[in-house]
Design an enzyme around this catalytic site. Structure first.
Site, short mmCIF file in Angstrom:
data_model
loop_
_atom_site.label_atom_id
_atom_site.label_comp_id
_atom_site.label_asym_id
_atom_site.label_seq_id
_atom_site.Cartn_x
_atom_site.Cartn_y
_atom_site.Cartn_z
N LYS A 1 -2.40 4.51 0.43
CA LYS A 1 -3.17 5.69 0.86
C LYS A 1 -3.81 6.35 -0.36
O LYS A 1 -4.98 6.73 -0.34
CB LYS A 1 -2.25 6.68 1.59
CG LYS A 1 -1.89 6.22 2.99
CD LYS A 1 -0.75 7.02 3.62
CE LYS A 1 -0.38 6.41 4.97
NZ LYS A 1 0.79 7.01 5.59
N GLN B 1 4.95 11.80 4.65
CA GLN B 1 5.23 10.42 5.04
C GLN B 1 6.52 10.35 5.88
O GLN B 1 7.55 10.88 5.49
CB GLN B 1 5.35 9.54 3.78
CG GLN B 1 5.56 8.08 4.06
CD GLN B 1 4.38 7.42 4.77
OE1 GLN B 1 3.22 7.68 4.44
NE2 GLN B 1 4.66 6.58 5.75
N ASP C 1 -2.59 13.90 9.84
CA ASP C 1 -1.89 12.93 10.69
C ASP C 1 -2.07 13.27 12.17
O ASP C 1 -1.77 12.44 13.04
CB ASP C 1 -0.39 12.92 10.35
CG ASP C 1 0.04 11.64 9.66
OD1 ASP C 1 -0.72 10.65 9.70
OD2 ASP C 1 1.15 11.62 9.09
#
Ligand code: NDP
Length: 281
Positions: free
Chosen positions: A50, A94, A117
């Site tokens: 990422k 994460q 997200d």
């Protein structure tokens, strides 16, 4: 006839190139902060990719690494700091988090305007309400794949196999917003093969290696395989028995090289969306 292969790797590369061009034309640099708690090796690999992809697109990416025994309150304090940092447009914590931390409490602490997200209850509600803002990256990636592969969703019978909050549920909401006629199937669904066979678009997100068989596929159906499973001999396979389905489907995504690359591309897209929205652009 054999199915057309939808090349997610090539499509994701094109999306990322277009995004980099857009970012280069901005008068500011969007910022993405990724928070990694602990040392899960798979998470560390995801976070590195990422970070690399964001920087390549011209996004200022930073990774904050916290020890595995970080207290929930300290992680929330870190998120609050990022919420208040004007240089940060997108925040991603994460997953999975260590078991002593409540995932929902951490997600709720993220500023919904920076929730790249798309897991914050506010963004989940917006999507459910038919007014999506920041939506989960994997289902968004599937929608981009369908669009780039010229698959028309309006009026199509779509089956989403799986109902997780990360993939299945937002996937169903996005397809509904795109005017598909959507069925959601799960572990309690009866006659799964019959349901699958009726679908013109089938999205498989179950996490069961090669569960969807060739004779479950309707003629010329479009098959999008979200699954990523590692077999005993170390091979990566999807939720769809790819070789068996090839002769039946109209188009199909491979694993790897299908949905996977789109997820990161859409994370970058969400970061730019958040950055522009925060500046009312
Ligand atoms: P979850 O385990 O959270 O959800 C799986 C879903 O599949 C559940 O709704 C479950 O039903 C359903 N299911 C499980 N077994 C069956 C069965 N035998 N028949 C019918 N339905 C079943 O998984 P995720 O949604 O998080 O992930 C799904 C897959 O996608 C995994 O392989 C994962 O690795 C992959 N993935 C890939 C990403 C990418 O970037 N390409 C990103 C995220 C995930 P029930 O609700 O009834 O239990």
């Amino acid at each position: 006839m054999t199915a057309r292969i939808i090349d997610g790797k090539a499509i994701a590369a094109a999306v990322r190139t277009r995004l980099a061009e857009r970012v280069a034309g901005l008068s500011f640099q969007p910022g993405l902060a990724v928070v990694l708690v602990g040392h899960d090796p798979a998470s560390a690999i995801y976070v590195r990719s990422k970070d690399r992809a964001a920087n390549a697109a011209g996004i200022a990416a930073q990774t904050i690494r916290l020890p595995a025994d970080t207290a929930e309150a300290d992680l929330i304090a870190c998120v609050t700091g990022l919420n208040n940092d004007p240089l940060v447009d997108g925040i991603l914590v994460q997953m999975p988090l260590p078991p002593h931390i409540r995932t929902q409490a951490v997600i709720a602490a993220i500023d919904p305007a920076k929730d790249v997200d798309g897991f914050h209850p506010m963004n989940v509600g917006r999507l459910a309400d038919g007014h999506p803002f920041l939506v989960p990256c994997t289902p968004l990636g599937v929608m981009r794949l369908l669009a780039e592969a010229d698959v028309s969703t309006a009026g199509a019978r779509a089956l989403v196999l799986g109902r997780s909050p990360i993939v299945g549920r937002p996937m169903a909401a996005l397809l509904l917003a795109a005017d598909a006629t959507v069925t959601v199937a799960h572990s309690r669904t009866r006659d799964l093969a019959v349901e699958c066979r009726r679908a013109e678009i089938l999205i498989a997100a179950v996490g069961r290696p090669e569960m969807v068989k060739g004779d479950w596929i309707g003629t010329d159906a479009v098959i999008i395989d979200v699954g990523i499973n590692r077999t005993a001999d170390g091979k990566l396979v999807g939720d769809v028995a790819f070789a068996e389905c090839l002769p039946h489907a109209g188009a199909i995504t491979p694993v790897p090289g299908g949905v996977g690359p789109m997820t990161i591309a859409c994370l970058l897209e969400n970061t730019v969306t958040a950055a522009l929205a925060r500046r009312s652009l």
